[in-house]
Design a protein around this motif. Structure first.
Motif, PDB file in Angstrom:
ATOM      1  N   PRO A 223       0.830  -1.215   0.000  1.00 20.29           N
ATOM      2  CA  PRO A 223       0.000   0.000   0.000  1.00 20.29           C
ATOM      3  C   PRO A 223       0.861   1.261   0.000  1.00 20.29           C
ATOM      4  CG  PRO A 223       0.080  -0.916   2.196  1.00 20.29           C
ATOM      5  CD  PRO A 223       0.828  -1.879   1.328  1.00 20.29           C
ATOM      6  N   LEU A 224       0.274   2.357  -0.449  1.00 21.23           N
ATOM      7  CA  LEU A 224       0.949   3.662  -0.446  1.00 21.23           C
ATOM      8  C   LEU A 224       0.220   4.575   0.525  1.00 21.23           C
ATOM      9  CD1 LEU A 224       3.150   5.492  -1.784  1.00 21.23           C
ATOM     10  CD2 LEU A 224       1.330   6.264  -3.340  1.00 21.23           C
ATOM     11  N   SER A 225       0.896   4.959   1.598  1.00 20.31           N
ATOM     12  CA  SER A 225       0.337   5.910   2.558  1.00 20.31           C
ATOM     13  C   SER A 225       0.783   7.322   2.189  1.00 20.31           C
ATOM     14  CB  SER A 225       0.794   5.564   3.981  1.00 20.31           C
ATOM     15  OG  SER A 225       2.198   5.691   4.091  1.00 20.31           O
ATOM     16  N   LEU A 226       0.232   8.322   2.882  1.00 22.53           N
ATOM     17  CA  LEU A 226       0.615   9.704   2.602  1.00 22.53           C
ATOM     18  C   LEU A 226       2.088   9.938   2.929  1.00 22.53           C
ATOM     19  CD1 LEU A 226      -0.206  12.555   1.749  1.00 22.53           C
ATOM     20  CD2 LEU A 226      -0.914  12.981   4.119  1.00 22.53           C
ATOM     21  N   VAL A 227       2.565   9.339   4.005  1.00 21.93           N
ATOM     22  CA  VAL A 227       3.973   9.472   4.374  1.00 21.93           C
ATOM     23  C   VAL A 227       4.859   8.840   3.304  1.00 21.93           C
ATOM     24  CG1 VAL A 227       5.722   8.856   6.090  1.00 21.93           C
ATOM     25  CG2 VAL A 227       3.426   9.537   6.837  1.00 21.93           C
ATOM     26  N   ALA A 228       4.470   7.656   2.825  1.00 19.88           N
ATOM     27  CA  ALA A 228       5.248   6.991   1.776  1.00 19.88           C
ATOM     28  C   ALA A 228       5.176   7.774   0.464  1.00 19.88           C
ATOM     29  CB  ALA A 228       4.730   5.570   1.577  1.00 19.88           C
ATOM     30  N   GLY A 229       4.027   8.382   0.192  1.00 22.63           N
ATOM     31  CA  GLY A 229       3.895   9.175  -1.032  1.00 22.63           C
ATOM     32  C   GLY A 229       4.807  10.397  -1.011  1.00 22.63           C
ATOM     33  N   ARG A 230       4.898  11.080   0.125  1.00 17.34           N
ATOM     34  CA  ARG A 230       5.802  12.226   0.234  1.00 17.34           C
ATOM     35  C   ARG A 230       7.256  11.795   0.040  1.00 17.34           C
ATOM     36  NH1 ARG A 230       3.317  14.870   5.793  1.00 17.34           N
ATOM     37  NH2 ARG A 230       1.548  15.993   4.866  1.00 17.34           N
ATOM     38  N   GLN A 231       7.604  10.647   0.660  1.00 17.34           N
ATOM     39  CA  GLN A 231       8.974  10.145   0.506  1.00 17.34           C
ATOM     40  C   GLN A 231       9.274   9.807  -0.943  1.00 17.34           C
ATOM     41  OE1 GLN A 231      10.956   9.258   3.634  1.00 17.34           O
ATOM     42  NE2 GLN A 231      12.646   9.404   2.172  1.00 17.34           N
ATOM     43  N   LEU A 232       8.305   9.231  -1.635  1.00 16.03           N
ATOM     44  CA  LEU A 232       8.500   8.876  -3.041  1.00 16.03           C
ATOM     45  C   LEU A 232       8.710  10.124  -3.895  1.00 16.03           C
ATOM     46  CD1 LEU A 232       8.551   6.622  -5.164  1.00 16.03           C
ATOM     47  CD2 LEU A 232       6.053   6.853  -5.356  1.00 16.03           C
ATOM     48  N   LEU A 233       7.906  11.177  -3.665  1.00 10.12           N
ATOM     49  CA  LEU A 233       8.084  12.421  -4.410  1.00 10.12           C
ATOM     50  C   LEU A 233       9.441  13.067  -4.101  1.00 10.12           C
ATOM     51  CD1 LEU A 233       4.547  14.070  -4.075  1.00 10.12           C
ATOM     52  CD2 LEU A 233       5.581  13.140  -6.148  1.00 10.12           C
ATOM     53  N   HIS A 234       9.836  13.031  -2.839  1.00  4.14           N
ATOM     54  CA  HIS A 234      11.125  13.622  -2.467  1.00  4.14           C
ATOM     55  C   HIS A 234      12.295  12.896  -3.137  1.00  4.14           C
ATOM     56  CE1 HIS A 234      14.669  14.241   0.222  1.00  4.14           C
ATOM     57  NE2 HIS A 234      14.234  15.490   0.173  1.00  4.14           N
ATOM     58  N   SER A 235      12.181  11.589  -3.286  1.00  6.51           N
ATOM     59  CA  SER A 235      13.265  10.816  -3.903  1.00  6.51           C
ATOM     60  C   SER A 235      13.343  11.007  -5.412  1.00  6.51           C
ATOM     61  CB  SER A 235      13.090   9.330  -3.582  1.00  6.51           C
ATOM     62  OG  SER A 235      11.883   8.833  -4.148  1.00  6.51           O
ATOM     63  N   LEU A 236      12.275  11.552  -6.032  1.00  4.11           N
ATOM     64  CA  LEU A 236      12.227  11.675  -7.495  1.00  4.11           C
ATOM     65  C   LEU A 236      12.350  13.110  -7.996  1.00  4.11           C
ATOM     66  CD1 LEU A 236       9.263   9.213  -8.189  1.00  4.11           C
ATOM     67  CD2 LEU A 236      11.669   8.791  -8.735  1.00  4.11           C
ATOM     68  N   HIS A 237      12.026  14.113  -7.171  1.00  6.76           N
ATOM     69  CA  HIS A 237      11.768  15.451  -7.721  1.00  6.76           C
ATOM     70  C   HIS A 237      13.026  16.214  -8.138  1.00  6.76           C
ATOM     71  CE1 HIS A 237      13.068  17.096  -3.876  1.00  6.76           C
ATOM     72  NE2 HIS A 237      12.844  18.325  -4.330  1.00  6.76           N
ATOM     73  N   THR A 238      14.221  15.793  -7.754  1.00  3.82           N
ATOM     74  CA  THR A 238      15.421  16.563  -8.110  1.00  3.82           C
ATOM     75  C   THR A 238      16.291  15.888  -9.168  1.00  3.82           C
ATOM     76  OG1 THR A 238      16.595  15.562  -6.233  1.00  3.82           O
ATOM     77  CG2 THR A 238      15.538  17.711  -5.885  1.00  3.82           C
ATOM     78  N   LYS A 239      16.367  14.575  -9.177  1.00  9.74           N
ATOM     79  CA  LYS A 239      17.329  13.874 -10.031  1.00  9.74           C
ATOM     80  C   LYS A 239      16.691  12.950 -11.058  1.00  9.74           C
ATOM     81  CE  LYS A 239      20.929  13.958  -6.474  1.00  9.74           C
ATOM     82  NZ  LYS A 239      21.879  13.145  -5.674  1.00  9.74           N
ATOM     83  N   HIS A 240      15.405  13.028 -11.237  1.00  7.10           N
ATOM     84  CA  HIS A 240      14.735  12.143 -12.189  1.00  7.10           C
ATOM     85  C   HIS A 240      13.822  12.974 -13.099  1.00  7.10           C
ATOM     86  CE1 HIS A 240      16.104   9.228  -9.175  1.00  7.10           C
ATOM     87  NE2 HIS A 240      16.025   8.326 -10.140  1.00  7.10           N
ATOM     88  N   PRO A 241      13.461  12.417 -14.237  1.00  7.32           N
ATOM     89  CA  PRO A 241      12.610  13.162 -15.189  1.00  7.32           C
ATOM     90  C   PRO A 241      11.287  13.584 -14.557  1.00  7.32           C
ATOM     91  CG  PRO A 241      13.545  11.215 -16.241  1.00  7.32           C
ATOM     92  CD  PRO A 241      13.859  11.097 -14.784  1.00  7.32           C
ATOM     93  N   LEU A 242      10.718  14.645 -15.102  1.00  4.98           N
ATOM     94  CA  LEU A 242       9.460  15.171 -14.580  1.00  4.98           C
ATOM     95  C   LEU A 242       8.340  14.157 -14.737  1.00  4.98           C
ATOM     96  CD1 LEU A 242       7.985  17.609 -13.365  1.00  4.98           C
ATOM     97  CD2 LEU A 242       7.565  18.407 -15.709  1.00  4.98           C
ATOM     98  N   GLU A 243       8.427  13.298 -15.743  1.00 11.00           N
ATOM     99  CA  GLU A 243       7.379  12.294 -15.958  1.00 11.00           C
ATOM    100  C   GLU A 243       7.260  11.350 -14.759  1.00 11.00           C
ATOM    101  OE1 GLU A 243       9.713  13.072 -18.038  1.00 11.00           O
ATOM    102  OE2 GLU A 243       8.605  14.025 -19.686  1.00 11.00           O
ATOM    103  N   THR A 244       8.394  10.992 -14.162  1.00 11.93           N
ATOM    104  CA  THR A 244       8.326  10.095 -12.998  1.00 11.93           C
ATOM    105  C   THR A 244       7.688  10.803 -11.805  1.00 11.93           C
ATOM    106  OG1 THR A 244      10.567  10.771 -12.330  1.00 11.93           O
ATOM    107  CG2 THR A 244      10.380   8.847 -13.764  1.00 11.93           C
TER     108      THR A 244
END
Length: 367
Positions: A223-244
């Motif tokens: 499952p994806l919780s709100l805490v896990a969702g924030r962590q996922l966005l934080h891990s992607l938003h600087t070094k990965h394509p905008l599509e991810t």
């Protein structure tokens, strides 16, 4: 006859004999009778009489001392008599009454205790790999609808140990490959494990693996919780394509979480990623999200705004407080991007400081 009795009494009367000597036989409290020896010439006569009262014994252990019981210059006595006197005194002693005054106990010296040095329980790299492989070999035969080995069963803590022991992306992929078998055995994962898994993926720099797992819930059942969702966005938003980043934001709706524009931390991370890529599409998304961020800053709950940052020397940031740090860092980036494009300050950082009462003008700390 009467004169005969008188003569007999007169015969034994001490007053009729001037040279008579009186000697007491007993002076102890035990004796109740005493005798009188009367001498008349060469003849002696004895008479007995009963004592009138018992002898009163002096209390040797009285609290009040009337005179000095130990003279300054005692008379010399023989060793034998001194020993006999000591024995007699010891046998006649009576325990004195307990004193009402409190006696201060003597202070005891306590030697300093040496501090115990706790040795580190950190596993070596070789031991870590061996333990990881041992758990994998134990878990695999017990997965699936018809496991080859049924007992002992696999505990949920085994997955926590596997994720914690993994040190490479390949090891995490091995763990992810066992998720379907856990689901087929009728088991599920909880939010706590989901948050641990995505955090470990970011630490090992493989957030795309986490995005893959959350994108296929029917297969992996994580499952994806709100805490896990924030962590996922934080891990992607600087070094990965905008599509991810946009794919991760779209998972909020799939897992029935609040919309990204309704969560201050998530909206700040997405807007920061949009300004960084600086494309036409990304700027359109950013222009939609920024007004939402301004509204949330005015109405958000204080704990979402990072009140703890008011302290000048704060303790190391705990994991539960990291989302607030991410948010402050992201709105700082947004302010700089808007100022560079429009040459007009947006003022998100100033709005956050006014909402939280944060008066220090120090730069925001990047995590």
């Amino acid at each position: 006859m009467a004169s005969l009795v008188v003569r007999r009494v007169a015969l034994f009367s001490p007053s009729s004999y001037p040279g008579c000597i009186r000697r007491a036989i007993h002076f102890t409290p035990v004796g109740e009778w005493s005798s009188i020896t009367i001498k008349k010439g060469t003849e002696s006569y004895f008479a007995a009489q009963k004592k009138k009262a018992a002898v009163e014994i002096e209390d040797l252990f009285s609290d009040s001392v009337e005179e000095d019981l130990i003279p300054s210059q005692p008379a010399a006595t023989s060793k034998k008599s001194a020993k006999t006197s000591a024995n007699t005194t010891a046998s006649a002693k009576v325990a004195p009454k307990a004193s009402s005054s409190k006696v201060t106990p003597a202070l005891k010296f306590t030697p300093p205790v040496a501090k115990t040095v706790i040795k580190s329980k950190k596993l070596s790299a070789k031991s870590r790999v061996a333990r990881f492989n041992g758990i994998v070999e134990f878990v695999i035969p017990r997965l699936g609808r018809k496991p080859a080995v049924k007992m002992p069963m696999v505990r949920g803590s085994a997955w926590v140990h596997l994720v914690g022991l993994a040190t490479t992306e390949q090891q995490l992929k091995t763990v992810v490959g066992m998720f379907p078998g856990w689901k087929e055995a009728g088991n599920t994962f909880d939010d706590a494990f989901s948050e641990l898994f995505v955090r470990r993926c970011e630490e090992l720099k493989c957030p795309l693996l986490a995005l893959k797992v959350y994108g296929e819930f029917a297969k992996y059942n994580v499952p994806l919780s709100l805490v896990a969702g924030r962590q996922l966005l934080h891990s992607l938003h600087t070094k990965h394509p905008l599509e991810t980043v946009m794919t991760a934001a779209a998972l909020y709706d799939v897992y029935q979480l609040p919309a990204v524009s309704e969560d201050l931390v998530s909206a700040s991370l997405v807007a920061s990623a949009c300004f960084k890529h600086n494309t036409k599409d990304s700027m359109n998304v950013a222009n939609v999200i920024v007004p939402q961020i301004q509204t949330l800053l005015k109405t958000a709950h204080p704990h979402q705004l990072g009140i703890r940052a008011q302290k000048k020397k704060a303790a190391p940031v705990m994991f539960a407080e990291k989302p607030s740090v991410w948010m402050k860092w992201a709105i700082g980036k947004i302010d700089k991007a808007v100022l560079a494009q429009t040459e007009r300050p947006l003022g998100l950082t100033h709005l956050w400081r006014r909402s939280t009462g944060y008066g220090n003008n120090n730069a925001l700390v990047k995590l």
